[in-house]
Design an enzyme around this catalytic site. Sequence first.
Site, PDB file in Angstrom:
ATOM      1  N   ARG A  65       0.832  -1.216   0.000  1.00 17.81           N
ATOM      2  CA  ARG A  65       0.000   0.000   0.000  1.00 17.81           C
ATOM      3  C   ARG A  65       0.864   1.261   0.000  1.00 17.81           C
ATOM      4  O   ARG A  65       0.529   2.248  -0.637  1.00 17.81           O
ATOM      5  CB  ARG A  65      -0.909   0.022   1.239  1.00 17.81           C
ATOM      6  CG  ARG A  65      -2.072  -0.905   1.141  1.00 17.81           C
ATOM      7  CD  ARG A  65      -3.006  -0.735   2.338  1.00 17.81           C
ATOM      8  NE  ARG A  65      -3.861  -1.899   2.467  1.00 17.81           N
ATOM      9  CZ  ARG A  65      -4.952  -2.113   1.742  1.00 17.81           C
ATOM     10  NH1 ARG A  65      -5.334  -1.241   0.841  1.00 17.81           N
ATOM     11  NH2 ARG A  65      -5.668  -3.200   1.908  1.00 17.81           N
ATOM     12  N   HIS A 109     -18.899   9.055   2.115  1.00 17.39           N
ATOM     13  CA  HIS A 109     -19.342   7.715   2.489  1.00 17.39           C
ATOM     14  C   HIS A 109     -20.877   7.691   2.454  1.00 17.39           C
ATOM     15  O   HIS A 109     -21.514   8.611   2.964  1.00 17.39           O
ATOM     16  CB  HIS A 109     -18.830   7.364   3.898  1.00 17.39           C
ATOM     17  CG  HIS A 109     -19.257   6.005   4.330  1.00 17.39           C
ATOM     18  ND1 HIS A 109     -18.699   4.853   3.787  1.00 17.39           N
ATOM     19  CD2 HIS A 109     -20.198   5.587   5.203  1.00 17.39           C
ATOM     20  CE1 HIS A 109     -19.290   3.800   4.331  1.00 17.39           C
ATOM     21  NE2 HIS A 109     -20.196   4.218   5.185  1.00 17.39           N
ATOM     22  N   GLU A 175     -25.446  12.743  -1.953  1.00 17.09           N
ATOM     23  CA  GLU A 175     -23.992  12.760  -2.195  1.00 17.09           C
ATOM     24  C   GLU A 175     -23.565  13.836  -3.179  1.00 17.09           C
ATOM     25  O   GLU A 175     -22.616  14.581  -2.943  1.00 17.09           O
ATOM     26  CB  GLU A 175     -23.520  11.383  -2.686  1.00 17.09           C
ATOM     27  CG  GLU A 175     -23.686  10.286  -1.651  1.00 17.09           C
ATOM     28  CD  GLU A 175     -22.924   9.031  -2.025  1.00 17.09           C
ATOM     29  OE1 GLU A 175     -21.761   9.107  -2.423  1.00 17.09           O
ATOM     30  OE2 GLU A 175     -23.519   7.936  -1.913  1.00 17.09           O
TER      31      GLU A 175
HETATM   32  C1  GRF Z   1     -20.550   6.407  -3.443  1.00 22.83           C
HETATM   33  O1  GRF Z   1     -21.710   5.881  -2.845  1.00 22.83           O
HETATM   34  C2  GRF Z   1     -19.570   6.864  -2.409  1.00 22.83           C
HETATM   35  O2  GRF Z   1     -20.180   7.396  -1.268  1.00 22.83           O
HETATM   36  C3  GRF Z   1     -18.857   5.588  -2.055  1.00 22.83           C
HETATM   37  O3  GRF Z   1     -18.705   4.922  -3.285  1.00 22.83           O
HETATM   38  C4  GRF Z   1     -19.761   5.299  -4.158  1.00 22.83           C
HETATM   39  C5  GRF Z   1     -19.144   5.800  -5.430  1.00 22.83           C
HETATM   40  O4  GRF Z   1     -20.117   6.093  -6.401  1.00 22.83           O
HETATM   41  N1  GRF Z   1     -17.621   5.852  -1.356  1.00 22.83           N
HETATM   42  P1  GRF Z   1     -19.719   6.855  -7.723  1.00 22.83           P
HETATM   43  O5  GRF Z   1     -18.603   6.070  -8.390  1.00 22.83           O
HETATM   44  O6  GRF Z   1     -19.284   8.240  -7.359  1.00 22.83           O
HETATM   45  O7  GRF Z   1     -20.972   6.863  -8.563  1.00 22.83           O
END
Ligand code: GRF
Length: 221
Positions: A65, A109, A175
């Site tokens: 990593r 998240h 989001e």
């Molecule tokens: C989202 O739900 C984000 O919160 C999570 O992974 C997903 C990514 O979705 N960490 P996208 O690729 O942005 O459509």
Amino acid sequence: MLELGIIASGSGSNAQAILDAVASGRLAARVRVVISNRPDAGVLERARKSKIPAVCLDHKDYSTRNIFDTALVATLKEHGVDTVALAGFMRMVTPVLLDAFPGRVLNIHPALLPAFPGTHGVADAHTYGVKLAGCTVHFVDAIMDHGPVIIQAAMPVLTDESVEALQARILETCEHRVYVQALQWLAENRLSTHHRTVHLAPADKPHLTVPNALFSPPLEI
Ligand code: GRF
């Protein structure tokens, strides 16, 4: 103005929301590079369509990593990045990345942290039977889905809603809005962290209200 690097593993709808917000002037940032650890990730195609450098660093090509994160840092620095947005990046990051961009690595998240961390946040919340679902934008530290919370958005789970429908609604309703908002606050230099609490300095902007969602603090853009 943020000099932004986006790191993602998947389709990149959050990355797209950021690109759209930059293009429309709602987010004071330049997206300098989009990096994915998966060669076939949709996010790379989205970046190319927006004429943003799209770089694949396949984690399988790196033995540890730390070595992978060293390559990430080199690519981000080469492109003049000062702020990193993890947007569906399905790898743990190490202090190698965090120390290169102190206080400037963010993640989104799809659950109301600290509930339901990990890779199946929406499914875990759905199985648990929560009545409010949502998402969290937070500063990243070395523990998964743990750093100080910048903004959370919550919305009711509908009766008999499938996990897929819930996931899609969290993405679109929560989001894509709050990630842009958190980044804009950072661009305006209005965020400060005391212990775990992120404070938002006031600005002379009217608050927008957002239908079907409870936001704390309210969205301003
Ligand atoms: C989202 O739900 C984000 O919160 C999570 O992974 C997903 C990514 O979705 N960490 P996208 O690729 O942005 O459509």
